[in-house]
Write a protein that holds these residues in place. Sequence first.
Motif, PDB file in Angstrom:
ATOM      1  N   ALA A  67     -70.334  46.842  71.960  1.00 28.13           N
ATOM      2  CA  ALA A  67     -70.221  47.358  70.591  1.00 28.13           C
ATOM      3  C   ALA A  67     -70.377  46.223  69.573  1.00 28.13           C
ATOM      4  O   ALA A  67     -71.026  46.391  68.541  1.00 28.13           O
ATOM      5  N   ARG A  68     -69.799  45.076  69.857  1.00 29.94           N
ATOM      6  CA  ARG A  68     -69.842  43.945  68.925  1.00 29.94           C
ATOM      7  C   ARG A  68     -71.217  43.289  68.900  1.00 29.94           C
ATOM      8  O   ARG A  68     -71.710  42.878  67.859  1.00 29.94           O
ATOM      9  N   ASP A  69     -71.830  43.162  70.079  1.00 32.89           N
ATOM     10  CA  ASP A  69     -73.123  42.477  70.182  1.00 32.89           C
ATOM     11  C   ASP A  69     -73.980  43.211  71.209  1.00 32.89           C
ATOM     12  O   ASP A  69     -73.969  42.872  72.394  1.00 32.89           O
ATOM     13  N   PRO A  70     -74.709  44.222  70.783  1.00 29.39           N
ATOM     14  CA  PRO A  70     -75.447  45.088  71.709  1.00 29.39           C
ATOM     15  C   PRO A  70     -76.505  44.393  72.566  1.00 29.39           C
ATOM     16  O   PRO A  70     -76.938  44.956  73.559  1.00 29.39           O
ATOM     17  N   ALA A 123     -81.327  44.941  77.563  1.00 30.30           N
ATOM     18  CA  ALA A 123     -79.927  44.916  77.132  1.00 30.30           C
ATOM     19  C   ALA A 123     -79.198  46.129  77.706  1.00 30.30           C
ATOM     20  O   ALA A 123     -79.782  47.210  77.844  1.00 30.30           O
ATOM     21  N   ALA A 124     -77.951  45.948  78.032  1.00 33.94           N
ATOM     22  CA  ALA A 124     -77.127  47.049  78.538  1.00 33.94           C
ATOM     23  C   ALA A 124     -76.829  48.030  77.415  1.00 33.94           C
ATOM     24  O   ALA A 124     -76.788  47.664  76.236  1.00 33.94           O
ATOM     25  N   THR A 125     -76.602  49.262  77.799  1.00 32.94           N
ATOM     26  CA  THR A 125     -76.164  50.302  76.868  1.00 32.94           C
ATOM     27  C   THR A 125     -74.779  50.764  77.302  1.00 32.94           C
ATOM     28  O   THR A 125     -74.349  50.477  78.436  1.00 32.94           O
ATOM     29  N   PRO A 126     -74.078  51.498  76.460  1.00 31.73           N
ATOM     30  CA  PRO A 126     -72.760  51.999  76.869  1.00 31.73           C
ATOM     31  C   PRO A 126     -72.814  52.825  78.157  1.00 31.73           C
ATOM     32  O   PRO A 126     -71.859  52.814  78.934  1.00 31.73           O
ATOM     33  N   GLU A 127     -73.932  53.470  78.420  1.00 30.48           N
ATOM     34  CA  GLU A 127     -74.057  54.280  79.634  1.00 30.48           C
ATOM     35  C   GLU A 127     -74.102  53.427  80.900  1.00 30.48           C
ATOM     36  O   GLU A 127     -73.880  53.935  82.000  1.00 30.48           O
ATOM     37  N   SER A 182     -83.315  33.291  87.309  1.00 30.23           N
ATOM     38  CA  SER A 182     -84.216  32.559  86.398  1.00 30.23           C
ATOM     39  C   SER A 182     -84.719  33.459  85.281  1.00 30.23           C
ATOM     40  O   SER A 182     -84.784  33.044  84.115  1.00 30.23           O
ATOM     41  N   ALA A 183     -85.077  34.692  85.623  1.00 35.16           N
ATOM     42  CA  ALA A 183     -85.564  35.636  84.604  1.00 35.16           C
ATOM     43  C   ALA A 183     -84.452  35.987  83.612  1.00 35.16           C
ATOM     44  O   ALA A 183     -84.698  36.082  82.404  1.00 35.16           O
ATOM     45  N   LEU A 184     -83.244  36.168  84.112  1.00 41.46           N
ATOM     46  CA  LEU A 184     -82.116  36.464  83.222  1.00 41.46           C
ATOM     47  C   LEU A 184     -81.824  35.286  82.298  1.00 41.46           C
ATOM     48  O   LEU A 184     -81.601  35.473  81.095  1.00 41.46           O
ATOM     49  N   LEU A 185     -81.826  34.082  82.840  1.00 44.13           N
ATOM     50  CA  LEU A 185     -81.572  32.906  82.007  1.00 44.13           C
ATOM     51  C   LEU A 185     -82.676  32.700  80.983  1.00 44.13           C
ATOM     52  O   LEU A 185     -82.392  32.327  79.836  1.00 44.13           O
ATOM     53  N   ALA A 186     -83.912  32.952  81.360  1.00 43.61           N
ATOM     54  CA  ALA A 186     -85.014  32.835  80.390  1.00 43.61           C
ATOM     55  C   ALA A 186     -84.811  33.822  79.248  1.00 43.61           C
ATOM     56  O   ALA A 186     -84.990  33.466  78.074  1.00 43.61           O
ATOM     57  N   ALA A 187     -84.410  35.050  79.561  1.00 42.18           N
ATOM     58  CA  ALA A 187     -84.166  36.048  78.513  1.00 42.18           C
ATOM     59  C   ALA A 187     -83.000  35.616  77.620  1.00 42.18           C
ATOM     60  O   ALA A 187     -83.059  35.759  76.392  1.00 42.18           O
ATOM     61  N   ALA A 188     -81.945  35.094  78.230  1.00 39.59           N
ATOM     62  CA  ALA A 188     -80.789  34.636  77.458  1.00 39.59           C
ATOM     63  C   ALA A 188     -81.172  33.474  76.548  1.00 39.59           C
ATOM     64  O   ALA A 188     -80.812  33.448  75.360  1.00 39.59           O
ATOM     65  N   GLU A 189     -81.903  32.517  77.082  1.00 40.27           N
ATOM     66  CA  GLU A 189     -82.296  31.351  76.297  1.00 40.27           C
ATOM     67  C   GLU A 189     -83.247  31.740  75.162  1.00 40.27           C
ATOM     68  O   GLU A 189     -83.128  31.213  74.050  1.00 40.27           O
TER      69      GLU A 189
END
Length: 141
Positions: free
Chosen positions: A42-45, A8-12, A88-95
């Motif tokens: 901020a809403r959904d880290p 997951a992304a961070t503010p940095e 594909s890896a990003l979509l797997a993580a999202a799913e």
Amino acid sequence: MTELRIRAATPEDLDTVLAFWKVAAEGTSISDDRTGVERLVARDPEALILAERSGELAGTVIAGFDGWRCHLYRLAVHPDHRRQGIASALLAAAEERFVRLGGRRADAMVLTRNETAHQAWGAAGYGPEEQWRRWVKPLTD
């Protein structure tokens, strides 16, 4: 090839993400600014998911869940890293995230003119729903 890291992304990360989208994403959005992305994180880290290879940003996806529907935005892979399984890896993580949250179906925002994206989304098992049309209204000038 070095290992792919999904996180997951961070503010940095936000300035890097915004610069990345200028190179890797197709089209722009009214929300493609520091304020918009800060608000998202901020809403959904966990919504903004990053793929890194050798410490460099290689791909992104936004996996937004509003409690009712699962929405995918900003699936982007750097041109130098395409066709290496990053999307594909990003979509797997999202799913996986959506399933964990109780989601039952994901939809994606895909530009009509982006034929490359159509092929990628189709290969991932997504298809267009021609009976739907997106209606929008800007809320700010």
